[in-house]
Design a protein around this motif. Structure first.
Motif, mmCIF file in Angstrom:
data_model
loop_
_atom_site.group_PDB
_atom_site.id
_atom_site.type_symbol
_atom_site.label_atom_id
_atom_site.label_comp_id
_atom_site.label_asym_id
_atom_site.label_seq_id
_atom_site.Cartn_x
_atom_site.Cartn_y
_atom_site.Cartn_z
ATOM 1 N N LYS A 179 0.839 -1.210 0.000
ATOM 2 C CA LYS A 179 0.000 0.000 0.000
ATOM 3 C C LYS A 179 0.869 1.253 0.000
ATOM 4 O O LYS A 179 0.615 2.212 -0.734
ATOM 5 C CB LYS A 179 -0.906 0.023 1.229
ATOM 6 N N CYS A 196 1.395 4.440 -2.904
ATOM 7 C CA CYS A 196 1.410 5.885 -2.653
ATOM 8 C C CYS A 196 2.660 6.511 -3.261
ATOM 9 O O CYS A 196 2.599 7.529 -3.960
ATOM 10 C CB CYS A 196 1.418 6.174 -1.144
ATOM 11 N N GLU A 253 -7.074 11.788 -4.227
ATOM 12 C CA GLU A 253 -8.055 10.833 -3.699
ATOM 13 C C GLU A 253 -7.438 9.451 -3.524
ATOM 14 O O GLU A 253 -7.641 8.780 -2.511
ATOM 15 C CB GLU A 253 -9.281 10.752 -4.645
ATOM 16 N N ASP A 254 -6.680 9.032 -4.556
ATOM 17 C CA ASP A 254 -6.025 7.719 -4.488
ATOM 18 C C ASP A 254 -5.098 7.637 -3.283
ATOM 19 O O ASP A 254 -5.077 6.646 -2.563
ATOM 20 C CB ASP A 254 -5.210 7.457 -5.769
ATOM 21 N N PHE A 262 -5.131 9.403 -0.493
ATOM 22 C CA PHE A 262 -5.857 9.368 0.785
ATOM 23 C C PHE A 262 -6.387 7.971 1.064
ATOM 24 O O PHE A 262 -6.311 7.476 2.182
ATOM 25 C CB PHE A 262 -7.025 10.367 0.774
ATOM 26 N N ARG A 263 -6.911 7.338 0.011
ATOM 27 C CA ARG A 263 -7.480 6.006 0.189
ATOM 28 C C ARG A 263 -6.384 5.003 0.572
ATOM 29 O O ARG A 263 -6.516 4.251 1.550
ATOM 30 C CB ARG A 263 -8.166 5.570 -1.120
ATOM 31 N N LEU A 264 -5.272 5.044 -0.184
ATOM 32 C CA LEU A 264 -4.196 4.074 0.072
ATOM 33 C C LEU A 264 -3.594 4.273 1.456
ATOM 34 O O LEU A 264 -3.284 3.308 2.165
ATOM 35 C CB LEU A 264 -3.105 4.212 -0.998
ATOM 36 N N GLU A 265 -3.430 5.539 1.826
ATOM 37 C CA GLU A 265 -2.830 5.821 3.132
ATOM 38 C C GLU A 265 -3.725 5.273 4.245
ATOM 39 O O GLU A 265 -3.237 4.711 5.229
ATOM 40 C CB GLU A 265 -2.629 7.329 3.295
ATOM 41 N N HIS A 266 -5.029 5.417 4.036
ATOM 42 C CA HIS A 266 -5.974 4.904 5.033
ATOM 43 C C HIS A 266 -5.901 3.378 5.112
ATOM 44 O O HIS A 266 -5.896 2.798 6.193
ATOM 45 C CB HIS A 266 -7.394 5.349 4.671
ATOM 46 N N GLU A 267 -5.816 2.741 3.958
ATOM 47 C CA GLU A 267 -5.715 1.280 3.942
ATOM 48 C C GLU A 267 -4.441 0.812 4.627
ATOM 49 O O GLU A 267 -4.437 -0.172 5.374
ATOM 50 C CB GLU A 267 -5.774 0.759 2.496
ATOM 51 N N GLU A 303 -4.824 0.943 8.311
ATOM 52 C CA GLU A 303 -5.597 -0.159 8.884
ATOM 53 C C GLU A 303 -4.744 -1.401 9.074
ATOM 54 O O GLU A 303 -4.851 -2.088 10.097
ATOM 55 C CB GLU A 303 -6.802 -0.468 7.988
ATOM 56 N N GLU A 321 1.106 11.802 1.672
ATOM 57 C CA GLU A 321 -0.137 12.503 1.969
ATOM 58 C C GLU A 321 0.123 14.000 2.214
ATOM 59 O O GLU A 321 -0.584 14.867 1.689
ATOM 60 C CB GLU A 321 -0.800 11.879 3.196
#
Lengths: 424, 228
Positions: free
Chosen positions: B23, B27, B51-52, B54-59, B62, B99
């Motif tokens: 992941k 990024c 957007e990509d 932000f999504r990847l960083e969030h994944e 997790e 990010e």
């Protein structure tokens, strides 16, 4: 029933009742051993993907049975008459009989509770604690053969250490000669047949050396050595052919090594099951055999052979325990211990089985589970332990400290209950 | 739970560490497209990439939490828990750096010296260093996994130290480039140029520099994990 009356030489309903109870309790104990203990022995192979859990069950069933029948009587003798001074009960064999029944039920109930709550309790420790507790209750500390008990407790400390040591050096050897070799396939061809041969040699040796007397077949030492050596060499030859013919080009070098060890691990899984059968069946049938011996002879005889059918019954009990409950444990444990790759699993299992088998040949009842834990830690040490969570060590020590008094106390309670029933 | 499961841990941190890295590197792969899009004043593209990220960083976050939550259960860990967690943290920081970069880049304005004065080329060179430092760092984990398979012995240990050294060298180059870029920002003569624009530009430079720093830290913690 006709057979039992003839075999025991009595038709007294009370005595027959006791005999039947002994069989039921012994079977319940064997069921518990199969439900709890065997899973740990087989799970490493399931975890590494060497065996499906169905295959593991079949191998465990066959090898547990073989170990129990072919190499199981030494420890039985120790459990039956090694720990308490049976001569003290010479004038009162009934007390000893009830005590053995109580010990069986107490150990089995404690194991059942432990299995339900997932506590790492040793079947061996339970039965030893139960019998010693009973002896202490009846005659005080004079009834206990403290030297023998001390030997047994010492073996509980030594067996995990020995398991760790052998596993450590075995894994270091595999790493040095195979995993880091420049040409891993050549190293595999040269060394793995030796491992395969050695495993077979040890299983056969344990069977034929002082083992076949259960089948009325005694081999002298040199014949035993010769036949096991021959079996080992044949096994090594077959494995050599297998390794030389297989095509490992699909896999990357290390994967290829692990693939070959998957096959070897089937042999060591069988080896562990065999050693477990040899060592642990005694925990169920030792006290049961003592009850029968007293009924048969009316007095406490020092040397009575353990009948074959009792060994067989213990083995069958373990297998049923495994099939009805143990498979669930194998499934869950197998899934969770993927870190134990075949080379590591092989090192741990080979070491564990060897230690347990040597101990059971010496008449020392050791805990298979604790020896395996020692062996797994040994492999871990070989890789460098960066982190140790003491929680597990604590639970092992707690199970040591808890099992003896709980099993002993439970035995006393059940004994008092049985006595009350008999007197009705 | 069985004693063996307790002993070995019910969960493999190393597999998750690789998933986390995947992941993070997705990024990192977006850094240069992001700067190109901004430089071409393509705001839609910048937004899409943002957007990509932000999504990847969030994944990645997790997965990081999963590793942290379950690590205490693993008992027989071949590396120190502290070193592993520190390594994880620096690996995770890499995604955070991207990010941060996204946040500044979307506010970026370009001075007159952007293309003529060579500022664009210098900034892209810095991005090159940062991305390649991160890529070297990412290569370490694959080698580390192999080392783990073998059982922590052999030539790979030396190989990993060499990669860590290489990252250090790239980071030194990135430092010099960063210094040069800061000077260029301070020397901007554009009369329409606002101080706030400098601030954003400096943030971009800083985020790129941080990426190289974090890659170097990953090398340092890797050294600790494989130390004898």
């Amino acid at each position: 029933m006709e057979y039992l009356i003839g075999w025991l030489g009595t038709s007294d309903p009370v005595v027959l009742g006791i005999a039947a109870t002994a069989i039921v309790f012994g079977f319940y104990m064997a069921w518990n051993i199969g439900a709890n203990d065997v899973a740990n022995a087989m799970a490493t192979s399931v975890g590494s993907g060497s065996l499906t859990y169905r295959q593991a069950i079949w191998i465990a069933a066959a090898m547990e049975l073989a170990g129990a029948v072919l190499a199981g009587s030494h420890v039985t003798n120790t459990i039956r008459k090694g720990m308490i001074d049976v001569q003290l009960f010479a004038h009162d064999p009934q007390t000893l009989m009830l005590g053995m029944l109580a010990a069986l039920l107490a150990a089995a109930v404690w194991l059942n509770i432990a299995t339900l709550f997932g506590l790492p309790v040793s079947t061996t420790h339970s039965i030893v604690g139960a019998i010693v507790g009973f002896g202490l209750f009846i005659y005080g500390s004079t009834a206990i053969q403290w030297i023998k008990v001390f030997q047994i407790v010492l073996s509980w400390i030594i067996s995990p250490l020995a398991g760790a040591l052998i596993a450590y050096f075995l894994f270091v050897l595999i790493r040095k000669t195979i995993l880091t070799a420049r040409n891993t396939s050549r190293a595999l061809l040269r060394l793995t047949p030796i491992f395969a041969g050695l495993t077979i040699l040890l299983i056969v040796l344990a069977t034929v050396y002082k083992g076949l007397k259960n089948l009325n077949l005694q081999l002298d030492t040199s014949t035993a050595l010769f036949s096991s050596l021959t079996a080992g060499i044949i096994g090594a030859g077959i494995f050599y052919l297998y390794v030389s013919r297989r095509d490992g080009s699909r896999y990357d070098e290390i994967q290829n090594v692990e693939r070959v060890f998957m096959v070897l691990q089937v042999a060591t899984a069988a080896y562990v099951a065999f050693a477990h059968g040899a060592n642990d069946v005694a925990n169920a049938i030792g006290p049961m055999a003592a009850v029968f011996a007293i009924i048969q002879n009316g007095v406490i005889a020092l040397k009575v052979p353990v009948p074959m059918w009792i060994l067989l019954m213990g083995g069958v009990g373990i297998v049923i325990g495994l099939a009805t409950w143990g498979y669930r444990v194998i499934k869950t444990v197998g899934k969770s211990i993927t870190e134990l790759t075949p080379t590591r699993g092989f090192s741990a299992e080979f070491s564990c089985a060897t230690v347990v088998l040597v101990c059971s040949k010496l008449g020392l009842p050791v805990s298979t589970t604790h020896t395996l834990v020692g062996a797994v830690v040994g492999v871990g040490l070989a890789q460098g332990l960066g982190s140790v969570n003491l929680g597990v060590m604590r639970s092992i020590i707690a199970s040591w400290l808890l099992t003896l008094p709980v099993a002993g106390g439970l035995t006393i309670l059940i004994y008092l209950g049985l006595e009350a029933v008999i007197q009705l | 739970m069985s004693i063996l499961a307790k002993l070995l841990g019910s969960h493999a941190p190393f597999e998750l560490l690789s998933k986390h890295l995947d992941k993070v590197m997705l990024c990192v792969d977006l850094v240069k497209p992001l700067l190109d899009a901004a430089s071409n004043q393509n705001q839609d593209e910048v937004k899409r990439i943002a957007e990509d990220v932000f999504r990847l960083e969030h994944e990645a976050d997790e997965i990081k939490l999963k590793i942290r939550d379950h690590l205490p259960k693993a008992t027989l860990l071949p590396v120190s828990r502290g070193d592993l967690l520190n390594y994880l943290k620096t690996q995770d920081n890499l995604a955070d750096n991207v990010e941060d970069l996204v946040l500044s880049v979307s506010q970026l304005r370009f001075p007159s010296c952007w293309t003529d004065g060579g500022m664009h080329d210098e900034l892209m060179a810095l991005a090159d260093y940062s991305v390649s430092a991160a890529k070297e760092a990412a290569n370490m984990l694959g080698r580390f996994e192999r080392l783990r398979m073998i059982g922590f012995a052999g030539d790979i240990i030396e190989e990993l130290r060499e990669i860590a050294n290489r990252i250090g060298q790239i980071e030194a180059k990135a430092d010099r480039k960063q210094f040069k870029l800061v000077q260029m920002v301070l020397e901007i003569q554009d009369p329409d140029w606002h101080f706030a624009y400098s601030y954003v530009l400096l943030q971009v430079i800083r985020s790129l520099g941080k990426m190289a720093d974090n890659a170097e830290s990953m090398g340092d913690y890797m050294r600790l994990m494989i130390a004898d």
